[in-house]
Scaffold this motif. Structure first.
Motif, PDB file in Angstrom:
ATOM      1  N   SER A  93       0.805  -1.222   0.000  1.00 40.97           N
ATOM      2  CA  SER A  93       0.000   0.000   0.000  1.00 40.97           C
ATOM      3  C   SER A  93       0.834   1.267   0.000  1.00 40.97           C
ATOM      4  O   SER A  93       0.352   2.322  -0.421  1.00 40.97           O
ATOM      5  CB  SER A  93      -0.928   0.018   1.217  1.00 40.97           C
ATOM      6  OG  SER A  93      -1.830  -1.054   1.153  1.00 40.97           O
ATOM      7  N   LEU A  94       2.067   1.203   0.486  1.00 39.50           N
ATOM      8  CA  LEU A  94       2.912   2.401   0.541  1.00 39.50           C
ATOM      9  C   LEU A  94       3.169   3.011  -0.840  1.00 39.50           C
ATOM     10  O   LEU A  94       2.896   4.198  -1.039  1.00 39.50           O
ATOM     11  CB  LEU A  94       4.225   2.094   1.250  1.00 39.50           C
ATOM     12  CG  LEU A  94       4.171   2.148   2.761  1.00 39.50           C
ATOM     13  CD1 LEU A  94       5.429   1.538   3.348  1.00 39.50           C
ATOM     14  CD2 LEU A  94       3.996   3.563   3.231  1.00 39.50           C
ATOM     15  N   PRO A  95       3.668   2.257  -1.818  1.00 46.35           N
ATOM     16  CA  PRO A  95       3.877   2.890  -3.130  1.00 46.35           C
ATOM     17  C   PRO A  95       2.569   3.252  -3.824  1.00 46.35           C
ATOM     18  O   PRO A  95       2.512   4.231  -4.564  1.00 46.35           O
ATOM     19  CB  PRO A  95       4.659   1.851  -3.931  1.00 46.35           C
ATOM     20  CG  PRO A  95       4.605   0.608  -3.168  1.00 46.35           C
ATOM     21  CD  PRO A  95       4.223   0.923  -1.779  1.00 46.35           C
ATOM     22  N   LEU A  96       1.509   2.475  -3.556  1.00 41.94           N
ATOM     23  CA  LEU A  96       0.215   2.814  -4.142  1.00 41.94           C
ATOM     24  C   LEU A  96      -0.312   4.131  -3.584  1.00 41.94           C
ATOM     25  O   LEU A  96      -0.899   4.943  -4.306  1.00 41.94           O
ATOM     26  CB  LEU A  96      -0.794   1.691  -3.893  1.00 41.94           C
ATOM     27  CG  LEU A  96      -0.509   0.372  -4.598  1.00 41.94           C
ATOM     28  CD1 LEU A  96      -1.500  -0.684  -4.162  1.00 41.94           C
ATOM     29  CD2 LEU A  96      -0.532   0.556  -6.099  1.00 41.94           C
ATOM     30  N   HIS A  97      -0.092   4.363  -2.303  1.00 43.95           N
ATOM     31  CA  HIS A  97      -0.497   5.632  -1.690  1.00 43.95           C
ATOM     32  C   HIS A  97       0.317   6.785  -2.265  1.00 43.95           C
ATOM     33  O   HIS A  97      -0.239   7.841  -2.579  1.00 43.95           O
ATOM     34  CB  HIS A  97      -0.315   5.551  -0.173  1.00 43.95           C
ATOM     35  CG  HIS A  97      -0.546   6.840   0.529  1.00 43.95           C
ATOM     36  ND1 HIS A  97      -1.801   7.401   0.646  1.00 43.95           N
ATOM     37  CD2 HIS A  97       0.304   7.688   1.138  1.00 43.95           C
ATOM     38  CE1 HIS A  97      -1.701   8.540   1.295  1.00 43.95           C
ATOM     39  NE2 HIS A  97      -0.428   8.737   1.612  1.00 43.95           N
ATOM     40  N   LYS A  98       1.626   6.599  -2.415  1.00 43.31           N
ATOM     41  CA  LYS A  98       2.461   7.664  -3.001  1.00 43.31           C
ATOM     42  C   LYS A  98       2.035   7.966  -4.438  1.00 43.31           C
ATOM     43  O   LYS A  98       2.018   9.118  -4.851  1.00 43.31           O
ATOM     44  CB  LYS A  98       3.937   7.266  -2.964  1.00 43.31           C
ATOM     45  CG  LYS A  98       4.539   7.372  -1.597  1.00 43.31           C
ATOM     46  CD  LYS A  98       6.034   7.143  -1.679  1.00 43.31           C
ATOM     47  CE  LYS A  98       6.603   7.246  -0.296  1.00 43.31           C
ATOM     48  NZ  LYS A  98       7.570   8.299  -0.172  1.00 43.31           N
ATOM     49  N   PHE A  99       1.703   6.932  -5.189  1.00 44.34           N
ATOM     50  CA  PHE A  99       1.235   7.131  -6.552  1.00 44.34           C
ATOM     51  C   PHE A  99      -0.079   7.891  -6.575  1.00 44.34           C
ATOM     52  O   PHE A  99      -0.271   8.796  -7.391  1.00 44.34           O
ATOM     53  CB  PHE A  99       1.074   5.771  -7.253  1.00 44.34           C
ATOM     54  CG  PHE A  99       0.589   5.874  -8.653  1.00 44.34           C
ATOM     55  CD1 PHE A  99       1.414   6.360  -9.656  1.00 44.34           C
ATOM     56  CD2 PHE A  99      -0.704   5.489  -8.978  1.00 44.34           C
ATOM     57  CE1 PHE A  99       0.969   6.454 -10.967  1.00 44.34           C
ATOM     58  CE2 PHE A  99      -1.162   5.582 -10.272  1.00 44.34           C
ATOM     59  CZ  PHE A  99      -0.329   6.058 -11.268  1.00 44.34           C
ATOM     60  N   ALA A 100      -0.993   7.572  -5.650  1.00 49.19           N
ATOM     61  CA  ALA A 100      -2.272   8.275  -5.593  1.00 49.19           C
ATOM     62  C   ALA A 100      -2.093   9.737  -5.196  1.00 49.19           C
ATOM     63  O   ALA A 100      -2.757  10.626  -5.743  1.00 49.19           O
ATOM     64  CB  ALA A 100      -3.205   7.577  -4.596  1.00 49.19           C
ATOM     65  N   VAL A 101      -1.191  10.014  -4.274  1.00 51.60           N
ATOM     66  CA  VAL A 101      -0.920  11.400  -3.854  1.00 51.60           C
ATOM     67  C   VAL A 101      -0.301  12.181  -5.013  1.00 51.60           C
ATOM     68  O   VAL A 101      -0.673  13.321  -5.285  1.00 51.60           O
ATOM     69  CB  VAL A 101      -0.011  11.426  -2.609  1.00 51.60           C
ATOM     70  CG1 VAL A 101       0.489  12.821  -2.329  1.00 51.60           C
ATOM     71  CG2 VAL A 101      -0.753  10.876  -1.423  1.00 51.60           C
ATOM     72  N   HIS A 102       0.627  11.555  -5.710  1.00 52.52           N
ATOM     73  CA  HIS A 102       1.271  12.205  -6.845  1.00 52.52           C
ATOM     74  C   HIS A 102       0.243  12.472  -7.941  1.00 52.52           C
ATOM     75  O   HIS A 102       0.261  13.527  -8.584  1.00 52.52           O
ATOM     76  CB  HIS A 102       2.399  11.318  -7.380  1.00 52.52           C
ATOM     77  CG  HIS A 102       3.111  11.909  -8.550  1.00 52.52           C
ATOM     78  ND1 HIS A 102       3.913  13.041  -8.443  1.00 52.52           N
ATOM     79  CD2 HIS A 102       3.147  11.537  -9.841  1.00 52.52           C
ATOM     80  CE1 HIS A 102       4.406  13.328  -9.630  1.00 52.52           C
ATOM     81  NE2 HIS A 102       3.959  12.428 -10.514  1.00 52.52           N
ATOM     82  N   ARG A 103      -0.666  11.572  -8.115  1.00 50.95           N
ATOM     83  CA  ARG A 103      -1.720  11.711  -9.136  1.00 50.95           C
ATOM     84  C   ARG A 103      -2.678  12.853  -8.789  1.00 50.95           C
ATOM     85  O   ARG A 103      -3.119  13.592  -9.664  1.00 50.95           O
ATOM     86  CB  ARG A 103      -2.477  10.403  -9.253  1.00 50.95           C
ATOM     87  CG  ARG A 103      -3.428  10.307 -10.325  1.00 50.95           C
ATOM     88  CD  ARG A 103      -2.815   9.524 -11.419  1.00 50.95           C
ATOM     89  NE  ARG A 103      -3.841   9.261 -12.403  1.00 50.95           N
ATOM     90  CZ  ARG A 103      -3.605   8.795 -13.565  1.00 50.95           C
ATOM     91  NH1 ARG A 103      -2.375   8.477 -13.864  1.00 50.95           N
ATOM     92  NH2 ARG A 103      -4.545   8.597 -14.415  1.00 50.95           N
ATOM     93  N   ILE A 104      -3.001  13.009  -7.498  1.00 47.90           N
ATOM     94  CA  ILE A 104      -3.897  14.087  -7.061  1.00 47.90           C
ATOM     95  C   ILE A 104      -3.230  15.442  -7.238  1.00 47.90           C
ATOM     96  O   ILE A 104      -3.871  16.414  -7.624  1.00 47.90           O
ATOM     97  CB  ILE A 104      -4.320  13.869  -5.598  1.00 47.90           C
ATOM     98  CG1 ILE A 104      -5.254  12.662  -5.499  1.00 47.90           C
ATOM     99  CG2 ILE A 104      -4.992  15.078  -5.011  1.00 47.90           C
ATOM    100  CD1 ILE A 104      -5.576  12.241  -4.088  1.00 47.90           C
TER     101      ILE A 104
END
Length: 106
Positions: A93-104
């Motif tokens: 979940s850590l890289p997925l969360h970073k990807f979602a934050v970067h996407r936002i």
């Protein structure tokens, strides 16, 4: 040969349990202002350390204490499996969360 691998695995689990305690200690709450995304990331890291520590403790209990009760051994193995999968999900979940934050942010 299998006993050497088992001893090596036990040694790695013992070292990683100490590393988990240090990791949880380093991530202690400093009462500083952080944003919601950083707080989520820290919580995921804390959870992964805590779940892996549960894995290490359950693994040590299973190896050190030789229980004759089948229910205790089964419950320890279930605890080991669940904590292993929860650790894996937090780490995933850590890289997925970073990807979602970067996407936002974009």
């Amino acid at each position: 040969m299998p006993t050497v691998n088992l001893c090596c695995h036990e040694f790695v689990v013992a070292i990683s349990s100490i590393a988990c305690i240090v990791g949880i200690w380093l991530l202690k709450d400093n009462n500083q202002e952080i944003d919601n995304f950083q707080e989520t990331e820290e919580n995921l890291l804390r959870m992964s350390f805590a779940y892996w520590l549960v894995y290490c403790i359950a693994f040590a209990i299973e190896k050190v204490f030789l229980f004759d009760w089948e229910i205790v051994v089964v419950s320890l193995r279930i605890t080991i499996a669940l904590s292993y999968f929860l650790t894996f999900s937090c780490i995933l979940s850590l890289p997925l969360h970073k990807f979602a934050v970067h996407r936002i942010e974009e």
